[in-house]
Design a protein around this motif. Structure first.
Motif, mmCIF file in Angstrom:
data_model
loop_
_atom_site.group_PDB
_atom_site.id
_atom_site.type_symbol
_atom_site.label_atom_id
_atom_site.label_comp_id
_atom_site.label_asym_id
_atom_site.label_seq_id
_atom_site.Cartn_x
_atom_site.Cartn_y
_atom_site.Cartn_z
ATOM 1 N N CYS A 1 38.595 31.184 35.015
ATOM 2 C CA CYS A 1 38.656 31.862 36.320
ATOM 3 C C CYS A 1 38.728 31.104 37.626
ATOM 4 C CB CYS A 1 37.350 32.787 36.214
ATOM 5 S SG CYS A 1 37.137 33.997 37.841
ATOM 6 N N SER A 2 39.781 31.724 38.616
ATOM 7 C CA SER A 2 39.917 31.012 39.655
ATOM 8 C C SER A 2 38.746 31.177 40.581
ATOM 9 C CB SER A 2 41.180 31.431 40.504
ATOM 10 O OG SER A 2 42.307 31.337 39.476
ATOM 11 N N ALA A 3 38.248 32.370 40.570
ATOM 12 C CA ALA A 3 37.516 33.094 41.622
ATOM 13 C C ALA A 3 36.045 32.227 41.238
ATOM 14 C CB ALA A 3 37.083 34.304 41.475
ATOM 15 N N ARG B 1 41.481 42.356 32.834
ATOM 16 C CA ARG B 1 41.654 43.090 34.064
ATOM 17 C C ARG B 1 41.281 44.569 34.094
ATOM 18 N NH1 ARG B 1 46.952 41.438 37.150
ATOM 19 N NH2 ARG B 1 47.815 42.601 35.700
ATOM 20 N N PRO C 1 32.535 36.015 35.207
ATOM 21 C CA PRO C 1 32.845 37.389 34.386
ATOM 22 C C PRO C 1 32.055 37.534 33.422
ATOM 23 C CG PRO C 1 34.807 35.729 34.515
ATOM 24 C CD PRO C 1 33.654 35.177 35.650
ATOM 25 N N PHE D 1 31.056 33.301 40.997
ATOM 26 C CA PHE D 1 31.343 34.399 40.105
ATOM 27 C C PHE D 1 31.180 33.907 38.689
ATOM 28 C CE2 PHE D 1 34.915 37.149 38.488
ATOM 29 C CZ PHE D 1 34.292 38.298 38.176
ATOM 30 N N CYS E 1 36.147 39.209 42.017
ATOM 31 C CA CYS E 1 37.373 38.947 41.103
ATOM 32 C C CYS E 1 38.615 39.245 41.954
ATOM 33 C CB CYS E 1 37.239 40.126 39.903
ATOM 34 S SG CYS E 1 38.838 40.106 39.074
ATOM 35 N N MET E 2 39.657 38.359 41.750
ATOM 36 C CA MET E 2 40.905 38.614 42.425
ATOM 37 C C MET E 2 42.116 39.217 41.544
ATOM 38 S SD MET E 2 41.317 34.707 43.808
ATOM 39 C CE MET E 2 41.384 34.098 42.141
ATOM 40 N N LEU E 3 41.567 39.745 40.351
ATOM 41 C CA LEU E 3 42.557 40.572 39.251
ATOM 42 C C LEU E 3 43.577 39.768 39.198
ATOM 43 C CD1 LEU E 3 42.240 44.145 41.031
ATOM 44 C CD2 LEU E 3 41.282 43.334 38.710
ATOM 45 N N CYS E 4 43.682 38.370 38.973
ATOM 46 C CA CYS E 4 44.753 37.556 38.749
ATOM 47 C C CYS E 4 45.138 37.602 37.020
ATOM 48 C CB CYS E 4 44.543 36.234 39.034
ATOM 49 S SG CYS E 4 43.092 35.216 38.097
ATOM 50 N N GLY E 5 44.297 37.861 36.358
ATOM 51 C CA GLY E 5 44.533 38.062 34.946
ATOM 52 C C GLY E 5 44.460 36.754 34.064
ATOM 53 N N LYS E 6 43.928 35.758 34.644
ATOM 54 C CA LYS E 6 43.983 34.335 33.781
ATOM 55 C C LYS E 6 43.142 34.534 32.753
ATOM 56 C CE LYS E 6 43.744 30.641 36.201
ATOM 57 N NZ LYS E 6 43.379 29.671 37.408
ATOM 58 N N CYS E 7 41.943 35.376 32.814
ATOM 59 C CA CYS E 7 40.899 35.465 31.673
ATOM 60 C C CYS E 7 41.531 36.097 30.580
ATOM 61 C CB CYS E 7 39.944 36.160 32.418
ATOM 62 S SG CYS E 7 40.091 37.719 33.124
HETATM 63 S S1 SF4 Z 1 41.278 38.541 36.757
HETATM 64 FE FE1 SF4 Z 1 39.643 37.341 35.485
HETATM 65 S S2 SF4 Z 1 40.475 35.090 35.850
HETATM 66 FE FE2 SF4 Z 1 41.113 36.459 37.361
HETATM 67 S S3 SF4 Z 1 39.472 36.138 39.207
HETATM 68 FE FE3 SF4 Z 1 39.321 38.125 37.697
HETATM 69 S S4 SF4 Z 1 37.648 37.583 36.278
HETATM 70 FE FE4 SF4 Z 1 38.647 35.474 37.152
#
Ligand code: SF4
Ligand code: SF4
Lengths: 355, 112
Positions: free
Chosen positions: B47-49, B96, B57, B55, B79-85
């Motif tokens: 997770c970037s955040a 997400r 998750p 943070f 959470c930036m909702l980038c979806g990497k997780c």
């Molecule tokens: S979408 Fe997942 S990886 Fe991206 S910021 Fe939120 S919790 Fe972290």
């Protein structure tokens, strides 16, 4: 068939308790915490039940507190305990009965260790000989003094003057029983009823007319835990354990708590003051706390002994509320008087806990 | 007040009887894969955040499932909702959508 099976299984949870001729060893701390308990035990055993109980003034601490706090090495503890066995052997006794649950646990631990490692026993025999020129025999019967009261509960009932019944309502008193961890959690077969169904206190309570409360944290530790208590900064761990128990038992509105371990009785009683002063909480409806008795004090009350002779004035949580329920008459004037009628001084009043 | 030299610690037992499971129930209803989580922490690791803030998750999922939701709004806002997780989750959880539903549950804006 099923019952037979159950009966047979239950036999595994019983233990042999000698009938007479006991070598009695006192606790180091009980005589200051609850000073009437041990004399009450002796009074019941000798005067009421006519048993032969012998004690030797040369008996010392078992080093339990030092051992459990890693201050006294195990070999030293074993040698001290071997000396107690030597005193017992010299006096011509084979049944040893410690008053303290920690001592009982430690004696059991030492005997178990020697059973599995005879070479350690040999070494300890040598240490004892070098240090004191003493020899000893292994006790034939080692039980805690609460086991003895449990064994004679029916005889005590026959001679009793008071039942554990609320005189006003006619209902059995609701009792929280607390078994010390070192009684049967370390060596389950060494306690009556094992670790799962310890019945040593339950047996007394039910024979004497009370009812036992089965609350969620019934088997949780009282919080003493030696290391948790001895360092002041760690005492939060200790008091939190007791608090967890009090919160769990509160909805059942216990009339009193009874314990068979010196530390448990002490902490379940004294921590109620601490919690009340720190957080303004008590676990009864009147702000007075839940009275805590040792099993000897409970037996003494049942036998009709005077509460002040039992030393109940030394408790933090006032016992008068319980005495009133039991219908026991007491003289308020005598509460803080010694055996010769002299004033022994009164404790300071807490800020929050009503005494 | 007298100085005691110690204080009474709060219990760390999970109080399943009194905790608040409203968010957990809502998320499980709208994103059933939420209940597949094994707490491996791969999401947090990637997770970037989480790299730049405290943070976590995995921890948020766990706390919600335990019903310990105090302060969860501030946490999930990171959470930036980038979806990497979602790319690394070994259980294939739609993480997400989990985050989205946590936010919906918190804001009680249940209609999308
Ligand atoms: S979408 Fe997942 S990886 Fe991206 S910021 Fe939120 S919790 Fe972290
Ligand atoms: S990666 Fe998936 S399974 Fe692992 S902790 Fe995160 S959400 Fe749960």
């Amino acid at each position: 068939m099923v019952l037979e099976g159950k009966k047979r299984v239950w036999e595994d949870y019983q233990k042999e308790i000698a009938n007479d001729h006991y070598f009695y060893v006192r606790s180091c701390i009980r005589q200051t915490f609850f000073p009437g308990s041990e004399t009450t035990f002796l009074r019941i055993m000798k005067n009421d039940l006519g048993k032969d109980v012998f004690e030797d003034a040369r008996h010392t601490t078992c080093t339990g507190i030092g051992y459990h706090t890693d201050i006294v090495p195990l070999e030293t503890t074993m040698t001290v305990i071997a000396r107690h066995f030597a005193l017992m052997t010299e006096a011509g006794y084979v049944n040893i009965i410690p008053s303290c649950v920690t001592s009982f646990g430690l004696y059991t631990e030492v005997l178990e260790t020697w059973k599995h490692f005879p070479e350690i026993e040999e070494k300890i025999r040598e240490y004892l000989w070098k240090a004191t020129k003493r020899e000893f025999k292994i006790p034939e019967n080692l039980v805690h003094t609460s086991d003895i009261i449990y064994k004679f509960r029916s005889q005590i009932k026959e001679k009793s003057k008071v039942s554990l019944i609320n005189k006003r309502t006619g209902e059995p008193l609701k009792v929280v029983e607390h078994i010390g961890c070192h009684y049967s959690k370390m060596f389950p077969t060494s306690g009556v009823g094992g670790a799962e169904f310890p019945s040593v206190l339950t047996g007394m309570i039910e024979s004497w007319g009370g009812s036992v409360i089965d609350y969620p944290e019934r088997r949780h530790c009282c919080g003493f835990g030696f290391r948790q208590y001895l360092v002041m900064a760690n005492r939060g761990y200790s008091v939190s354990n007791s608090k967890k128990k009090f919160e769990s038992m509160r909805p059942f509105q216990p009339d009193f708590i009874v314990a068979n371990c010196p530390g448990c009785s002490m902490f379940l009683d004294r921590w109620q003051y601490t919690i009340a002063e720190l957080e303004g909480v008590t676990y009864d409806n009147r702000g007075m706390g839940i009275p805590v008795l040792t099993y000897e004090e409970m037996a003494g009350l049942v036998m009709g002994y005077s509460p002040w002779e039992l030393g109940l004035q030394m408790h933090q949580v006032s016992v008068e509320q319980l005495l009133d329920k039991l219908g026991i008459k007491y003289d308020k004037e005598q509460k803080y008087r010694g055996a010769k009628g002299q004033k022994i001084g009164e404790p300071q009043k807490p800020q929050f806990l009503i005494v | 007040m007298k100085e005691w030299g110690y204080s009474i610690l709060k219990g760390r037992q999970i109080d399943f009887e009194n905790n608040d499971f409203s968010i957990s129930r809502f998320v499980e209803l709208h994103e059933p894969s939420f209940s597949w989580c094994i707490g491996c922490g791969s999401c947090t690791a990637t997770c970037s955040a989480a790299k730049f803030t405290d943070f976590n998750p995995r921890k948020v999922n766990l706390l919600i499932q335990r019903g310990e939701i105090k302060g969860i709004e501030d946490e999930i806002a990171k959470c930036m909702l980038c979806g990497k997780c979602q790319l690394v989750c070994p259980r294939g959880i739609n993480t997400r959508n989990v985050v989205q539903n946590i936010k919906r549950a918190i804001s009680k804006s249940y209609a999308l």
